[in-house]
Design a protein around this motif. Structure first.
Motif: not given
Length: 83
Positions: A42-49
């Motif tokens: 989720r952190r990986y996705v949130n950092d991207f977003m």
């Protein structure tokens, strides 16, 4: 020299597919089950977003895997199961 055309995966994931991507990656677990550390994912996705990283292709691969699993009825379609 012949060249294909580039696809702006990052823009697509952050705009047109944003709600669906967030829905998939906010599920309790994703396919293959018990494989990913969900808080890190989720952190990986949130950092991207949020534009902190440029990992769109990694997210695209995981997103495509989830869509494949839904299409082949390996996992439930979260968007349509809530209706």
């Amino acid at each position: 020299r012949k060249m294909g055309f580039g696809v702006e995966i990052s823009d697509w994931l952050r705009n047109e597919l944003k709600e669906e991507v967030n829905s998939i990656f906010n599920a309790p677990d994703i396919y293959p089950y018990n494989t990913f550390h969900m808080p890190s994912l989720r952190r990986y996705v949130n950092d991207f977003m949020e534009g902190k990283t440029r990992n769109g292709w990694g997210i695209w691969i995981l997103y495509a895997l989830q869509k494949w699993a839904i299409q082949n009825k390996i996992i439930a379609d979260l968007e349509n199961s809530e209706q």
